[in-house]
Design an enzyme around this catalytic site. Structure first.
Site, PDB file in Angstrom:
ATOM      1  N   GLU A 249      -8.343 -12.131  -9.901  1.00 49.32           N
ATOM      2  CA  GLU A 249      -8.077 -13.299  -9.043  1.00 49.32           C
ATOM      3  C   GLU A 249      -8.275 -12.813  -7.624  1.00 49.32           C
ATOM      4  O   GLU A 249      -7.392 -12.171  -7.050  1.00 49.32           O
ATOM      5  CB  GLU A 249      -6.637 -13.802  -9.247  1.00 49.32           C
ATOM      6  CG  GLU A 249      -6.322 -14.289 -10.652  1.00 49.32           C
ATOM      7  CD  GLU A 249      -6.961 -15.624 -10.978  1.00 49.32           C
ATOM      8  OE1 GLU A 249      -7.447 -16.310 -10.053  1.00 49.32           O
ATOM      9  OE2 GLU A 249      -6.996 -15.986 -12.156  1.00 49.32           O
ATOM     10  N   CYS A 283      -4.999 -17.682  -0.822  1.00 49.49           N
ATOM     11  CA  CYS A 283      -6.377 -17.537  -1.321  1.00 49.49           C
ATOM     12  C   CYS A 283      -7.071 -18.879  -1.512  1.00 49.49           C
ATOM     13  O   CYS A 283      -8.283 -18.970  -1.383  1.00 49.49           O
ATOM     14  CB  CYS A 283      -6.382 -16.757  -2.626  1.00 49.49           C
ATOM     15  SG  CYS A 283      -5.307 -17.470  -3.862  1.00 49.49           S
TER      16      CYS A 283
HETATM   17  P1  NAP Z   1      -5.402  -6.188  -1.289  1.00 45.70           P
HETATM   18  O1  NAP Z   1      -5.487  -5.320  -0.107  1.00 45.70           O
HETATM   19  O2  NAP Z   1      -6.539  -6.215  -2.239  1.00 45.70           O
HETATM   20  O3  NAP Z   1      -4.060  -5.734  -2.057  1.00 45.70           O
HETATM   21  C1  NAP Z   1      -3.626  -6.360  -3.220  1.00 45.70           C
HETATM   22  C2  NAP Z   1      -2.842  -5.363  -4.047  1.00 45.70           C
HETATM   23  O4  NAP Z   1      -3.689  -4.263  -4.367  1.00 45.70           O
HETATM   24  C3  NAP Z   1      -1.647  -4.776  -3.340  1.00 45.70           C
HETATM   25  O5  NAP Z   1      -0.628  -4.543  -4.287  1.00 45.70           O
HETATM   26  C4  NAP Z   1      -2.184  -3.463  -2.811  1.00 45.70           C
HETATM   27  O6  NAP Z   1      -1.168  -2.523  -2.658  1.00 45.70           O
HETATM   28  C5  NAP Z   1      -3.095  -3.050  -3.926  1.00 45.70           C
HETATM   29  N1  NAP Z   1      -4.176  -2.150  -3.553  1.00 45.70           N
HETATM   30  C6  NAP Z   1      -4.822  -2.042  -2.374  1.00 45.70           C
HETATM   31  N2  NAP Z   1      -5.813  -1.129  -2.465  1.00 45.70           N
HETATM   32  C7  NAP Z   1      -5.782  -0.651  -3.734  1.00 45.70           C
HETATM   33  C8  NAP Z   1      -6.547   0.313  -4.451  1.00 45.70           C
HETATM   34  N3  NAP Z   1      -7.579   0.966  -3.892  1.00 45.70           N
HETATM   35  N4  NAP Z   1      -6.239   0.554  -5.742  1.00 45.70           N
HETATM   36  C9  NAP Z   1      -5.234  -0.109  -6.333  1.00 45.70           C
HETATM   37  N5  NAP Z   1      -4.463  -1.021  -5.707  1.00 45.70           N
HETATM   38  C10 NAP Z   1      -4.745  -1.291  -4.429  1.00 45.70           C
HETATM   39  O7  NAP Z   1      -5.139  -7.688  -0.904  1.00 45.70           O
HETATM   40  P2  NAP Z   1      -4.022  -8.265   0.067  1.00 45.70           P
HETATM   41  O8  NAP Z   1      -4.503  -8.152   1.440  1.00 45.70           O
HETATM   42  O9  NAP Z   1      -2.689  -7.702  -0.258  1.00 45.70           O
HETATM   43  O10 NAP Z   1      -3.972  -9.784  -0.422  1.00 45.70           O
HETATM   44  C11 NAP Z   1      -4.780 -10.738   0.095  1.00 45.70           C
HETATM   45  C12 NAP Z   1      -5.991 -10.957  -0.788  1.00 45.70           C
HETATM   46  O11 NAP Z   1      -5.569 -11.406  -2.063  1.00 45.70           O
HETATM   47  C13 NAP Z   1      -6.877 -12.057  -0.242  1.00 45.70           C
HETATM   48  O12 NAP Z   1      -8.234 -11.705  -0.380  1.00 45.70           O
HETATM   49  C14 NAP Z   1      -6.539 -13.237  -1.139  1.00 45.70           C
HETATM   50  O13 NAP Z   1      -7.544 -14.211  -1.204  1.00 45.70           O
HETATM   51  C15 NAP Z   1      -6.301 -12.555  -2.433  1.00 45.70           C
HETATM   52  N6  NAP Z   1      -5.507 -13.420  -3.326  1.00 45.70           N
HETATM   53  C16 NAP Z   1      -6.136 -14.010  -4.371  1.00 45.70           C
HETATM   54  C17 NAP Z   1      -5.431 -14.853  -5.212  1.00 45.70           C
HETATM   55  C18 NAP Z   1      -6.094 -15.515  -6.382  1.00 45.70           C
HETATM   56  O14 NAP Z   1      -5.384 -16.007  -7.247  1.00 45.70           O
HETATM   57  N7  NAP Z   1      -7.404 -15.553  -6.456  1.00 45.70           N
HETATM   58  C19 NAP Z   1      -4.075 -15.095  -4.968  1.00 45.70           C
HETATM   59  C20 NAP Z   1      -3.462 -14.477  -3.882  1.00 45.70           C
HETATM   60  C21 NAP Z   1      -4.202 -13.631  -3.071  1.00 45.70           C
HETATM   61  P3  NAP Z   1      -0.355  -2.328  -1.273  1.00 45.70           P
HETATM   62  O15 NAP Z   1      -0.316  -3.643  -0.607  1.00 45.70           O
HETATM   63  O16 NAP Z   1       0.960  -1.888  -1.709  1.00 45.70           O
HETATM   64  O17 NAP Z   1      -1.118  -1.324  -0.519  1.00 45.70           O
END
Ligand code: NAP
Length: 475
Positions: A249, A283
């Protein structure tokens, strides 16, 4: 954290230490509390425990699993005020929105508690005499998840509830910025009677290290990720080594379209709900507005009037509509998009200013063009760029001109146009004369680089089930 009545919800918190992870309040920049960072060396051991727990859980009947999940749901509802306060404190969204997310998150537990009873197989008419064919559905085993900070409860229950209902165990790493909601939800699940090893929540200073282990451990049979497209792509590659099932997602870039035959008042209401919820850090939120020439000025004027009424502030204060952004990196990025668009010729109609701390004024930008960076990127902030369009063909081309395909929205009074545009938009979800579309009974998910897999609905539980084919011979 004094405002939280049920202190059990905060059991995980610990004193400050080198190993502890600080949890901040984005509205005040104060440290709320600390949580432990589970040592990396212990994570494979937790996965082994999860595996053992799953073997017992899959033997329980769907009705028994349902009873525990129903109890969990009831406890979440009973504790919904505390859960909402915890969420506002660590995430920043206004209290009413946080309460809305708690109820929305709980709805997935209630829904999948029942869906677990309906994971039917099939009997298949045989093409060869002497045989009888059928399928059964079985849990995949240990399911793991990594979730983001913007919906600290719902992004977990949309995965945990179907996994547990299907007979899987579930191990989740919530975002380090908003872990308290996840641990509070887990406490309520244990109180409801769920064995602790069936639902494990863990954080570590290094999300990368946790991701590596989740992807490489062969006992994890499924990884469900919600977050950015960049990290999702990285995890898919890592999961290739163990041929792990994944659901993704990922990011969005939702167009919000207003045709000249639309009810403009309704379109403005939908725009406010879709764009400014969670300060635009959603998102599925409207990321760019396309408004047909004939109603462009009217829409912008009415949207500006509605935006002027939005109150920015600490989400715990009554009447606040827009809380802080999650951190300074997010704020700098949002202000950068505004400034760059203005340099490229966009006009600020309202807002546009950086406020103290992590707050940004809700902003409307007019005279935006398709080529500007602000149209091509996921903004994740309270900015509404508004672009003109002339006709339907041009509109569809512009709306689909993105790597993303999560949500889209349009307003029209013409039924023929409604079907035509809905079919042509390359998105997993389309809101027609509606700005808020997600609920537990409908399939949530994207196409293109917004990911694959569906959450919620009858499809959501299939993500945690394997189909097994049985062929009986000798008839
Ligand atoms: P993110 O940077 O991708 O982080 C999401 C999760 O992944 C967090 O728990 C983060 O941990 C972890 N993470 C980061 N880098 C990682 C890696 N290399 N390996 C494993 N885990 C890793 O995204 P975000 O900035 O938190 O969230 C916003 C994004 O989520 C936006 O792009 C939004 O559109 C998307 N989103 C999508 C949906 C959907 O249903 N399609 C819903 C909500 C959000 P830490 O934060 O603890 O570092």
């Amino acid at each position: 954290m004094d405002q939280i009545v049920n202190k059990n919800l905060l059991k995980v918190t610990c004193a400050s230490s080198d190993d502890a992870i600080a949890v901040l309040n984005p509205a005040t920049d104060e440290i709320l509390t600390y949580i432990p960072s589970v040592p990396t060396a212990e994570i494979n051991g937790l996965i082994e425990k999860s595996k053992q727990a799953q073997l017992l859980w899959q033997e329980r009947t769907a009705a028994e699993r349902c009873a525990i999940l129903r109890k969990w749901y009831d406890l979440v509802i009973e504790n919904s005020d505390d859960l909402a306060r915890i969420m506002t404190l660590e995430q920043g969204k206004p209290l009413a929105e946080a309460k809305g997310e708690v109820l929305y998150g709980a709805s997935f537990i209630q829904w999948f508690a029942e869906e677990g009873k309906r994971t039917y197989g099939e009997t298949i008419p045989t093409p060869a005499s002497g045989k009888r064919l059928m399928t059964i559905k079985q849990p995949v085993g240990v399911a793991a998840a990594i979730t983001p900070w913007n919906f600290p409860i719902a992004m977990i229950t949309r995965k945990a509830a179907p996994a547990l209902a299907a007979g899987c165990s579930f191990i989740v790493k919530p975002a380090n910025q908003t872990p308290l909601s996840a641990y509070a939800m887990a406490e309520l699940a244990y109180e409801a009677g769920l064995p602790k090893d069936l639902l494990i929540v863990l954080n570590n200073h290094s999300s990368v290290a946790v991701g590596d282990i989740f992807c490489q451990n062969d006992d994890i049979k499924k990884l469900s990720f919600t977050g950015s497209t960049q990290v999702g792509s990285h995890l898919i590659k890592q999961c290739a080594d163990t041929i792990k099932r994944t659901s993704m997602e990922l990011g969005g870039n939702a167009p919000f379209i207003v045709f000249e035959d639309a009810d403009i008042e309704e379109a403005v209401k939908g725009a406010i709900a879709s764009k400014f919820r969670n300060a635009g850090q959603t998102c599925v939120c409207a990321n760019r507005f396309y408004v047909q020439n004939a109603v462009y000025d009217e829409f912008v004027e009415k949207l500006a009037k509605a935006v002027a009424e939005l109150k920015v502030g600490n989400g715990l204060e009554a009447g606040v509509n827009i809380g802080p952004l999650i951190d300074m990196k997010a704020k700098n990025s949002v202000m950068g998009y505004i400034n760059e668009a203005v340099e490229q010729g966009a006009k600020i109609i309202s807002g546009g200013r950086s406020l103290e701390g992590l707050f940004v004024e809700p902003t409307i930008l007019a005279d935006v063009t398709q080529e500007m960076e602000i149209v091509q990127t996921e903004l994740f902030g309270p900015i509404a760029p508004v672009i003109r369009f002339e006709n339907d063909v041009e509109l569809v081309e512009k709306a689909n001109d993105t790597i993303y395909g999560l949500a889209s929205y349009f307003y029209t009074g013409n039924l023929h146009r409604a079907f035509n545009i809905a079919e042509k938009l390359e998105y997993g979800m389309v809101g027609i004369n509606e700005g808020i579309i997600s609920n537990e009974v409908a399939p949530f998910g994207g196409v293109k680089q917004s990911g694959f897999g569906r959450e919620g609905a009858k499809q959501g539980i299939d993500e945690y089930l394997n189909v097994k084919y049985l062929c009986f011979g000798g008839f």
